[in-house]
Design an enzyme around this catalytic site. Structure first.
Site, PDB file in Angstrom:
ATOM      1  NE  ARG A  50      -3.049  -2.537   2.999  1.00  0.00           N
ATOM      2  CZ  ARG A  50      -3.724  -2.945   4.110  1.00  0.00           C
ATOM      3  NH1 ARG A  50      -3.419  -1.716   5.164  1.00  0.00           N
ATOM      4  NH2 ARG A  50      -4.241  -3.927   4.496  1.00  0.00           N
ATOM      5  CG  ASP A  52       0.622   5.974   3.891  1.00  0.00           C
ATOM      6  OD1 ASP A  52      -0.259   5.140   3.878  1.00  0.00           O
ATOM      7  OD2 ASP A  52       1.637   6.189   4.495  1.00  0.00           O
ATOM      8  NE  ARG A 197       5.491   9.989   4.800  1.00  0.00           N
ATOM      9  CZ  ARG A 197       4.258   9.951   5.028  1.00  0.00           C
ATOM     10  NH1 ARG A 197       3.148   9.109   4.748  1.00  0.00           N
ATOM     11  NH2 ARG A 197       3.877  10.998   5.647  1.00  0.00           N
TER      12      ARG A 197
END
Length: 244
Positions: A50, A52, A197
């Protein structure tokens, strides 16, 4: 029943991430709607992971099963005619039965891009994190070296991460300059929620002198006992490639 593997490139700026959700338009939703038009019926698309909201991809891998005689090429050329300009099927292949984009993957390559210009760039705003001021690249490279290997990355995940284990193997963390841009390329066996991140945010903290290389080592040897750096903004992140 055939299994079709897709390699997708997309600009995630206008989407609420990959996975279908009730509160916004997602990449998965748009791809499934295009396939439903082509195949005249609902199709579930499974991905290698996935991304974001705001995160991009050059090499997202997805797959679906369908009982159809449509030529494989139609799932690139034909599907692209139905997709919006910010999503494209780069390649389409017939995969072996049972192929699972997520569980069959052996590794991934993510790139996080920082814009170091003195002023913000309107043209870069959707694809980079604008970091003002100089960065100590030598210190960042030493800190990046601490992240390579198999470690417990419990300090490098956000709330809501449902991973059963926080141990991950990172094969390389490289820094590359391109004018005002600084690319952080991370390759590894798998990643926790927002892990790349947070790695990028931690490296920027090191580059700014807000934490030492030793601090980064402690995050990995004493996981969960120390706070990592900030979670870098989503728009700087891009899934480059998935390995099988």
């Amino acid at each position: 029943m055939r299994t079709i593997k897709l390699i997708l490139e997309y600009d995630g700026t206008n989407y609420a991430g990959w996975q279908i959700q009730p509160n916004g338009v997602t990449i998965q939703q748009v791809v499934e709607e295009a396939l439903a038009t082509m195949l005249k019926g609902a199709v579930r698309v499974h991905s290698s992971g996935r991304t974001d909201a705001g995160v991009h991809a050059r090499g997202m891998v997805a797959a679906f099963s369908a009982d159809t005689g449509i030529p494989v090429r139609a799932f690139s050329d034909g599907l692209n005619a139905l997709l919006p300009p910010d999503i494209v099927v780069v390649e389409a292949h017939e995969a072996r039965p049972g192929f699972n984009p997520r569980f069959d993957a052996t590794g991934k390559h993510y790139r996080y891009t920082i814009h170091r210009g003195a002023r913000r760039s309107p043209l870069c705003r959707h694809y980079t994190w604008h970091v003002r001021g100089g960065l100590d690249l030598a210190a960042m490279e030493r800190a990046a070296g601490c992240m390579v290997g198999e470690h417990d990355f419990a300090s490098f995940r956000t709330t809501g991460c449902a991973a059963r284990t926080t141990v991950r193997r990172i094969d390389s963390v490289g820094l590359a300059e391109e004018g005002d841009l600084l690319h952080i390329d991370v390759k590894g066996s798998g990643f926790l929620r927002n892990m790349v991140r947070i790695m990028a945010g931690t490296l920027v903290d090191v580059g700014r002198g807000r934490r030492s290389v030793g601090d980064v080592a402690l995050l990995l040897t004493q996981p969960g006992e120390h706070a990592a750096g900030p979670t870098a903004p989503p728009q700087g992140l891009c899934l480059m490639e998935v390995y099988y």
